[in-house]
Design an enzyme around this catalytic site. Structure first.
Site, short mmCIF file in Angstrom:
data_model
loop_
_atom_site.label_atom_id
_atom_site.label_comp_id
_atom_site.label_asym_id
_atom_site.label_seq_id
_atom_site.Cartn_x
_atom_site.Cartn_y
_atom_site.Cartn_z
N HIS A 161 56.60 4.17 62.14
CA HIS A 161 55.38 4.40 61.17
C HIS A 161 54.78 5.60 61.40
CE1 HIS A 161 55.11 0.67 58.71
NE2 HIS A 161 55.12 -0.21 59.83
N HIS A 207 58.81 0.17 66.35
CA HIS A 207 58.35 -0.04 65.24
C HIS A 207 57.17 0.61 64.74
CE1 HIS A 207 57.76 -2.81 61.95
NE2 HIS A 207 56.56 -2.43 61.81
N GLU A 208 56.08 0.66 65.40
CA GLU A 208 55.08 1.43 65.32
C GLU A 208 55.33 2.81 65.47
OE1 GLU A 208 52.70 -0.11 63.70
OE2 GLU A 208 53.41 -2.23 64.68
#
Length: 681
Positions: A473, A469-470
């Site tokens: 980003h 997820h990170e």
């Protein structure tokens, strides 16, 4: 003062002289920050005076981007020091940093107000906004954002209302900071100390080893469990000691409600009212109306439609899920019995998978995925300074071998670090006045399982998902390729920002991805096909319950920020009523989420928490394209990079999405992924 001290220069005032001009963390001292902040404000004011006193007719170049074209070496010092200071305040703070933040926050908010409420500066911006001629789409977006930024910060208000707005925003900024500092202190203050080995019954060895290491580091006997996720979650999932689970659960869920200096109840009440009054001063009925004006959702009606559609679609399944767990369960029983049921139904368990998710191999897998999709490569560079020994710094290279970005990874919890996981930047991407593409320095900060003296860091599948997820980003940041920094990378409309991150989570259960890195840390054996099959089959276990949990947070957020009148309710009972429609389990009278809900109180997601479910609709819809053409399909990945990841906020997000997808998203792909069937209307 010795001779070396006299000669020392503040590192923020000079070229860093590091690889890729990376932040020289090893040279920065606490006293450097305040000096750099004050000088940065002075330079900002000097630049504004230069702009407003320019005798030439206002133009895009001499008004909107004048600040971008400062004299050689006269970089935006305020931005430079702010980025470092506030990133460290979340990732590596201490009492001195916290005190300095409290001192500086009102000064910085006052300066921001001075800029946005400067009438002469706004007159020039307004003139350009009305009379601009030929501009590129990106220039038009920057102009519109600049104009709206001033308007939404009070530029059109009367003198009296501007003064009131100053008071409100300055108070809100101080309280947001206080909220975060209280939460960190409360979370780190609690420990569950165990000295009787019998009380460890049911816990996996990884959790026991981690607790023993925590005790050793704290100078205590036995085992220490904390409220950090890698410690809290295994205890709640595996411990057979129901009373201890209750103690830990109540400690976690009553944080910042106690009768002490870290109580956040009144701070939350005040923040809700401050934001409501700010919005109403600016001409909006509620704070949500103000926020959603610049969101894909556009209005509260659309947000509630999304949340209610999800409740209608998922609630019947969630009710079945909870019924299957059993009757008479208390909140501290849910994780424990969910684990037992999952084990019974699928013979799968987080601890079975841990040996195959050794952190260094997971890093290889995630980097390898980026290489396979986009052709980029990562190389650790120990000459790039870091702010803590846990942090790793990498150079990132594009598929043609050119330098793309600096990537920092900060994996494990520690005393001065906020909980959760996030991505941030130490330098944004832009094209400078000489035409050079200034590449970004991005960072992901997480709280993953720590290594122990006996074992390396072995992650759960959920932690692998968090990393993905990170990292999603960070790809949004690293692939940025725009002219203006304020439009690059993750500088997009808030309900578009989670698409790249949640998109990457899809890979966590893809067999072909798991095959690339999931090897047993001791034997080197690959993750067995049978285990992968069980992972895939169990993917939607309790997914409807998890969906309603997220929806409940969205409902709570909207309940606070759709207030039209002064909010005077008691936070705890209000919370329980606000999200009642999405809550199926038992609610306890003393627990409270609001007082530790950083996203909506201090993290920029106020009236915006719905975006996680909004983005889930987008990510499922987008990943369906990859499923159709192949999850590693380079052509599809290049389209995703070109149309979404590299464009930042240069165009409306729906325009970008439709360019990639060929149409607007629907909820269908998400329902299909979760195995949810719509009720017949």
């Amino acid at each position: 003062m010795n001779e070396n001290t006299e000669k020392r220069q503040n590192p923020f005032f000079v070229p860093y002289g590091t690889p890729h001009d990376a932040v020289p963390f090893d040279r920065i001292r606490l006293e450097d920050f305040e000096e750099a902040f004050m000088e940065g404000i002075r330079r900002d004011n000097e630049q504004i005076e230069k702009t407003i006193n320019n005798p030439a007719k206002p133009t895009f170049d001499n008004t909107i981007i004048d600040k971008e074209d400062e004299t050689e070496g006269y970089y935006d010092l305020l931005e430079r020091v702010s980025t470092v200071f506030f990133n460290l305040l979340s990732a590596e703070t201490n009492d001195e940093m916290d005190a300095l933040a409290q001192k500086l926050q009102p000064i910085l908010t006052q300066h921001a107000n001075d800029v946005r409420l400067n009438e002469r500066l706004f007159e020039r911006i307004k003139y350009v906004h009305r009379h601009h001629r030929k501009l590129t789409p990106e220039e038009k977006m920057l102009l519109e954002n600049t104009y709206q930024g001033f308007v939404r910060s009070g530029a059109l208000l009367s003198k009296g209302d501007k003064e009131r707005l100053r008071q409100l925003t300055e108070e809100a900024s101080v309280l947001s900071l206080q909220f975060s500092q209280n939460l960190l202190k409360e979370n780190k203050a609690y420990t569950l100390d165990i000295t009787d080995e019998a009380l460890l019954d049911g816990l996996p060895q990884t959790a026991i080893d981690a607790a023993a290491e925590e005790a050793r580091q704290q100078g205590k006997e036995g085992w220490v469990f904390t409220l950090d996720y890698p410690s809290y979650s295994p205890f709640m999932t595996y411990s057979t000691q129901r009373d201890l689970r209750r103690q830990l659960y109540m400690a976690k869920n009553t944080v910042c409600t106690h009768d002490n200096s870290e109580n956040n109840v009144q701070i939350c009440q005040r923040l809700i009212n401050l934001r409501r009054e700010i919005a109403q001063l600016l001409g909006y009925k509620t704070y949500a109306d103000y926020v959603l004006k610049r969101r894909m959702a556009t209005n509260t009606r659309n947000v509630y439609k999304l949340l209610n559609d999800l409740i209608d679609a998922y609630k019947p399944t969630a009710e079945k899920e909870l019924k299957e767990l059993g009757k008479g369960l208390e909140p501290w029983d849910v994780s424990f019995y969910s684990h037992k049921l999952k084990l019974k139904k699928y013979n799968i368990d987080a601890e079975m998978l841990r040996p195959y998710f050794e952190l260094s191999k997971v890093i290889d897998g995630v980097f390898g995925l980026a290489n396979r999709l986009y052709g980029i490569t990562f190389r650790e560079n120990k000459d790039i300074p870091v702010y803590h020994p846990d942090v790793k710094a990498y150079e990132v290279f594009d598929k043609d071998g050119s330098y793309l970005a600096v990537f920092y990874a900060d994996f494990h919890p520690r005393k001065g670090k906020q909980g959760g996981a996030w991505m941030t930047e130490y330098q944004g991407q832009c094209i400078d006045k000489k035409g050079e593409n200034v590449r970004p320095h991005v960072s992901v900060v997480m709280n993953l399982t720590k290594p122990t003296p006996e074992k390396p860091a072995l992650l759960t599948l959920g932690e692998v998902e968090t990393f993905l997820h990170e990292f999603g980003h960070s790809l949004h940041g690293m692939f940025a390729n725009t002219r203006f920094e304020s439009l690059s990378g993750t500088n997009v409309w808030w309900d578009f920002v989670e698409l790249p991150s949640q998109f990457m989570e899809n890979y966590s259960v893809e067999k072909d991805f798991l095959r690339t890195f999931a090897f047993h840390y001791q034997t080197g054996e690959p993750l067995p096909d049978e285990l992968i099959s069980r992972i895939v089959r169990s993917r939607n276990f309790m997914c409807a319950t998890a969906c309603l949990r997220q929806v409940s947070f969205g409902l709570l957020d909207m309940a606070y920020y759709t207030q039209k009148d002064e909010f005077t309710d008691d936070i705890i009972p209000f919370e329980k009523q606000a999200w009642k429609k999405a809550i199926l389990g038992k609610q306890l009278p003393d627990t409270c989420m609001t007082v530790q809900f950083s996203h909506i109180m201090a993290g920029g997601y106020a009236a915006g928490y719905y975006i996680y479910k909004w983005a889930e609709v987008l990510d499922a819809d987008a990943f369906a394209v990859f499923k159709k053409h192949g999850i590693f399909d380079e052509k599809t990945a290049q389209s995703f990079r070109d149309n979404i990841l590299s464009k930042g906020g240069t165009e409306h997000p729906m325009t970008l999405y439709k360019r990639f997808r060929g149409g607007e998203p629907t909820i269908d792909a998400l329902l299909k992924r979760n195995g949810i069937k719509r009720k017949a209307k």
